[in-house]
Design an enzyme around this catalytic site. Sequence first.
Site, PDB file in Angstrom:
ATOM      1  N   GLU A 114      43.445 -14.229  -3.291  1.00  0.00           N
ATOM      2  CA  GLU A 114      44.478 -15.259  -3.132  1.00  0.00           C
ATOM      3  C   GLU A 114      45.759 -14.740  -2.497  1.00  0.00           C
ATOM      4  OE1 GLU A 114      41.982 -16.614  -6.708  1.00  0.00           O
ATOM      5  OE2 GLU A 114      42.658 -14.740  -5.823  1.00  0.00           O
TER       6      GLU A 114
ATOM      7  N   ALA B 138      38.941 -21.967  -4.705  1.00  0.00           N
ATOM      8  CA  ALA B 138      39.539 -23.299  -4.708  1.00  0.00           C
ATOM      9  C   ALA B 138      39.575 -23.906  -3.314  1.00  0.00           C
ATOM     10  CB  ALA B 138      40.961 -23.224  -5.272  1.00  0.00           C
TER      11      ALA B 138
ATOM     12  N   GLY C  49      38.785 -18.509  -7.352  1.00  0.00           N
ATOM     13  CA  GLY C  49      38.420 -19.292  -8.523  1.00  0.00           C
ATOM     14  C   GLY C  49      36.957 -19.184  -8.876  1.00  0.00           C
TER      15      GLY C  49
END
Length: 724
Positions: A141, A66, A116
Amino acid sequence: MENFKIDVDADGIALITFDVPGRSMNTLTSSVMAEIPQWIDKVKGDDAIKGVVLTSGKTSGFCAGADLGDMADGMLGGADLQAAYDAGWKLNGALRALETCGKPVAAAINGLALGGGLELTLACHYRVVEDDPKIQLGLPEIKVGLFPGGGGTQRLTRLIGVQAAMMAMSEGKSFRPNDAKGAGIVHEIVAKGGSVEAARAWIKGGGKAQQPWDDKGFKLPGGGPYHPAGVQNFLVGNAMLRKQSYGNYPAVINLMKAVYEGVQLPMDAALRVETRYFIKTLMTPQARGMIRSLFLSKQELDKGAVRPKDVPPSDPKKVTVLGAGMMGAGIAYVNALAGIQTILIDRDQEAADKGKAHVEELLKKRLSRGQLAQDKYDALLASVVATTDYDHIKGSDLVIEAVFENREIKAEVTRRAEAQLTPGAVFGSNTSTLPITGLAEASVRPEDFIGIHFFSPVDKMMLVEIIMGAKTGQVALAKSLDYVMKIKKTPIVVNDGRGFYTSRCFGTYVAEGMAMLEEGYAPALIDNIGRATGMPRGPLEMHDDVALDLSVKIAKQTAHDLGDAYSPLPGSEIVRKMVEDLGRYGRKNGKGFYDYDTKPKTLWKGLSELATVQINDSTPEMVEDQKRRLLFRQAVEVARCWEEGVIDDPREADVGAILAWGFAPWTGGPITYIDQYGLKAFVEQADAYAAKYGKRFSPPKLLRDMAAKGETFYGRFAGTKAAA
């Protein structure tokens, strides 16, 4: 659509190519997120499409995850909780629609797929990855205060089981292709360039358009929370995560909750549970601070945000390193990897050869892992020349001095090296403490003399601290930044002063641990509290790591330079006795505050004879107070550096602190810590500590003024430094 191209072949297989225009790497921007449901709807509704192959049009990778700045703005930009949840659900809902579209979907992974990017492939029914050692697959993440929010917590867990998935996600682990295949994350490995055809072949061969977890007979690998074996994953895992995070990271706790609750539910409900915990995590101050510092600010600095914009770009081709010890050899290694010809000089050939041998050792590790081909390995090793001859310096764009922390030795090598340099070449000192302006007195070209401070081990530590002397010019600064960016390190720029920014502020953490030792705190208690703050090690452990004899040498040099103005640090006499009377130098000779002749290391029993233990027990309240004390001492020093002009950019202060000495990452860095604590409350607490422990905690005038005006550092100073 501008980010995806669809080509349907004669067999009805749609090749969907992911290629974000104007970017070197695909990321999940808001524009990409908006287009994913569009092509999914087309796939579902077009009877001519019998199957889908999803791949990347970039040579750089499949998708790096992302765009966090874009994502945070979209989900937090003035939105209430429901609006943030709805924004967060868009990707999850779209990927669920993809895997239930009724047509076989295969991912042709031709480059790295992280965050992502990997989650996008996990929503495909089949995953083919190319056999390239540069490819990484993972969900990292957690490293920026988040956890996977695009279905990763649910799909990865159902693929490889709770234990393996939790370890991968809580550590942010990346997998090479063979490891990913072995773990069960991908189905097939093919030669470079063959992923699209292999994916097509799977579809033509009758690939099944259903995920394992949508089969009525699906069973979670290893069992769930109420399975006799599966229950242990949560009981033991909860304890392990607490040990790993000390409760400082909401992302770790919410990750476990999302997995625990999600695996007990059907996938549609499980994904909504994940989204709920993801948004809850995204809204925490820890996540906001970490995203800003470790992703957005770091990215800006990596791209030269503080580089003088009116200086033409430079490209260093040849660099000389003076001093072939571990630091100098480490610098030579990163130079070689960046394609820079390197001259490695030491006082005798044996020492120079030893330095090159270290370069060879590091390169061999990459060769053995398949990260280097033999011909590339040979070329990189040959690019480093070990010698004693200063004539080899001729033609160097940059010289980096990495000799002992002794002013006279540094002055001598400066004069010898500068005699070989052409005008415009830069001389950089790797000193960690000695003021650059003073060292530049040995230079006949002080405008080209600068500090270039690496951290050990150079091959692993990603920060370089650039120090401006009183006469250092902007051209030298620009060239130094170009060099740091070429070797793929993160630069910060600070002004001159003893210890500069990083060494000076890091030293307060170690010194405060010594103060606690003098006050009678048990050594084990000191280090346990230090680790609980989120620092990588306790103060005594870190003192051992940097070497006790180095502390003594620096103290003597500082006392000599400052004269009557010198004030000994807490515990300095204890360290002096350990070094000079007992020969305990720290980890490097196996004897310091700890004994290293056994594993795990043990506290040195003789320490109690030098520092009597008076406080051996703790309460939760005392631990919290002492954790805060250790963080405050560092943060107050950072504020002093700011007031004195040593550092003047909140991005550099935060990123530098985290990358250089491991300032608790969950805080987002010391400046973010002060801002989020609140300037007024911070000053009040610092004053209380000053009254109890001494004036070293007293807030500088800058903090008091900002507190009175209700200001924050990011509010007042962000964007004040010229950008490139």
